[in-house]
Enzyme design. Structure first.
Site, short mmCIF file in Angstrom:
data_model
loop_
_atom_site.label_atom_id
_atom_site.label_comp_id
_atom_site.label_asym_id
_atom_site.label_seq_id
_atom_site.Cartn_x
_atom_site.Cartn_y
_atom_site.Cartn_z
N HIS A 1 -1.23 -0.33 -9.62
CA HIS A 1 -1.89 -1.17 -8.60
C HIS A 1 -2.52 -2.41 -9.25
O HIS A 1 -3.73 -2.62 -9.20
CB HIS A 1 -2.95 -0.38 -7.81
N ARG B 1 0.85 -1.18 0.00
CA ARG B 1 0.00 0.00 0.00
C ARG B 1 0.89 1.23 0.00
O ARG B 1 1.91 1.26 0.72
CB ARG B 1 -0.89 0.05 1.25
N GLU C 1 -4.23 7.30 -5.59
CA GLU C 1 -4.43 6.57 -6.85
C GLU C 1 -5.74 7.03 -7.47
O GLU C 1 -6.69 7.32 -6.73
CB GLU C 1 -4.48 5.06 -6.56
C1 GLV Z 1 -5.06 -5.35 -3.61
O1 GLV Z 1 -4.37 -4.40 -3.44
C2 GLV Z 1 -5.60 -6.14 -2.55
O2 GLV Z 1 -5.49 -5.75 -1.38
O3 GLV Z 1 -6.17 -7.20 -2.85
#
Ligand code: GLV
Ligand code: GLV
Length: 327
Positions: free
Chosen positions: A283, A235, A264
């Site tokens: 991401h 993250r 984001e």
């Molecule tokens: C993606 O970032 C997730 O947490 O699955």
């Protein structure tokens, strides 16, 4: 009557068919406003959501809600305190994405260390006329020291690849020590700062919580070596992004591979995009067709497990011990 649920994003056809077997479903369209979501959630007991924020306000506006099923493993988008107070259960999608995220993490290490994206651009801009300049040569990955900050399920998958595929020495930091992982991968437990000071590759794989917010900051970047490569597929918020940016701009570290950001989507004019030694992905750690399908299936099965009391739900750990989950 089937329980009514709102699914915020389009699902694969086979998963939609599964959902319709058990639920009266409505599905969101792109660019929903908050008010659209609240309207869609009226009368719903279940909500399948790809990382949208579950706030106190939303819970107040949608009083029939019983379960929120995150189509993601990280659930920093949940206000778990407010959910507990509203007796709303949260679920997520662990396990099915671990290998996929580990693959991307290794991909980013290689891309940064071997300058893969830069070389690709170099050919496409017709610069391959004679030899390749040394500035485009890479640094070795195999045999180096890697520090994994956060040795959970995904951390272990990364360790496995790097130990057995790349002959790397594994160092790790975690809230608790993991004797099984130390044994399986010869992993050495170190403090956060020791890892930052001594490892060639530093990978962060922590969930975002109050305790981990900006856990990698100015102090940690300051102790990294000049050839260190930093990777974040967890993250954005676990890193002080400004401190990372400064370290990169001042060439105090070699480079970074980043899949996640504090804000984001990351826009094209973000300072990260100006840096050649940074490889960026949007991401997409868990984004293979197969894994996204498996995550959707898990998310629907989680709703089914709770709303039909059938099967096992992957309830978010922070909610596991609350009275509202004693079912
Ligand atoms: C993606 O970032 C997730 O947490 O699955
Ligand atoms: C993520 O869910 C992890 O356990 O690493």
């Amino acid at each position: 009557m089937k329980p009514k649920i709102f699914i915020e994003c389009a699902l694969d056809q086979d998963i939609m068919a599964l959902a319709e077997q058990y639920f009266d479903c409505s599905v969101g369209t792109a660019n929903l406003t908050l008010q659209n979501k609240y309207d869609a959630l009226q009368g719903c007991v279940g909500y399948a959501v790809p990382m949208g924020n579950i706030t106190r306000e939303l819970l107040q506006a949608c009083p029939t809600l019983q379960v929120v099923s995150n189509i993601a493993v990280g659930y920093d988008n949940f206000d778990v305190q407010a959910m507990a107070e509203h007796h709303v259960i949260g679920t997520h999608t662990p396990y099915v994405l671990d290998d996929t995220v580990a693959d991307l993490t290794v991909g980013l290490m290689l891309a940064v260390a071997r300058q893969i994206t830069r070389l690709d651009k170099w050919i496409r801009t017709e610069q391959w006329q004679a030899g390749v300049p040394e500035t485009l040569f890479g640094i070795d990955v195999y045999g180096k020291k890697v520090g994994i900050i956060g040795m959970g399920r995904i951390g272990e998958k990364i360790a496995k690849r790097l130990k057995y595929g790349f002959d790397m020495s594994i160092y790790y930091y975690n809230r608790s020590r993991k004797p099984r992982i130390e044994q399986a991968y010869g992993a050495v437990y170190q403090s956060l700062n020791e890892i930052c000071a001594t490892c060639d590759f530093i990978i962060v794989m922590l969930p975002l919580t109050e305790q981990t917010k900006e856990i990698i900051g100015q102090v940690q970047f300051a102790c990294m070596q000049e050839h260190a490569i930093f990777i974040n597929t967890a993250r954005g918020g676990v890193v002080d992004e400004q401190a990372l940016l400064n370290a990169l701009k001042e060439q105090r570290i070699q480079g970074a591979g980043l899949d996640v950001f504090t804000t984001e989507p990351l826009l094209a004019d973000h300072p990260f995009t100006q840096l050649d030694q940074v490889v960026l992905t949007p991401h997409i750690g868990s984004a293979t067709l197969a894994t996204r399908n498996a995550m959707q299936r898990t998310a629907i099965n989680n709703l089914k497990a709770i709303l039909y009391q059938q099967g096992e739900a992957h309830i978010v750990p922070e909610l596991q011990h609350l009275v509202n989950n004693e079912r």
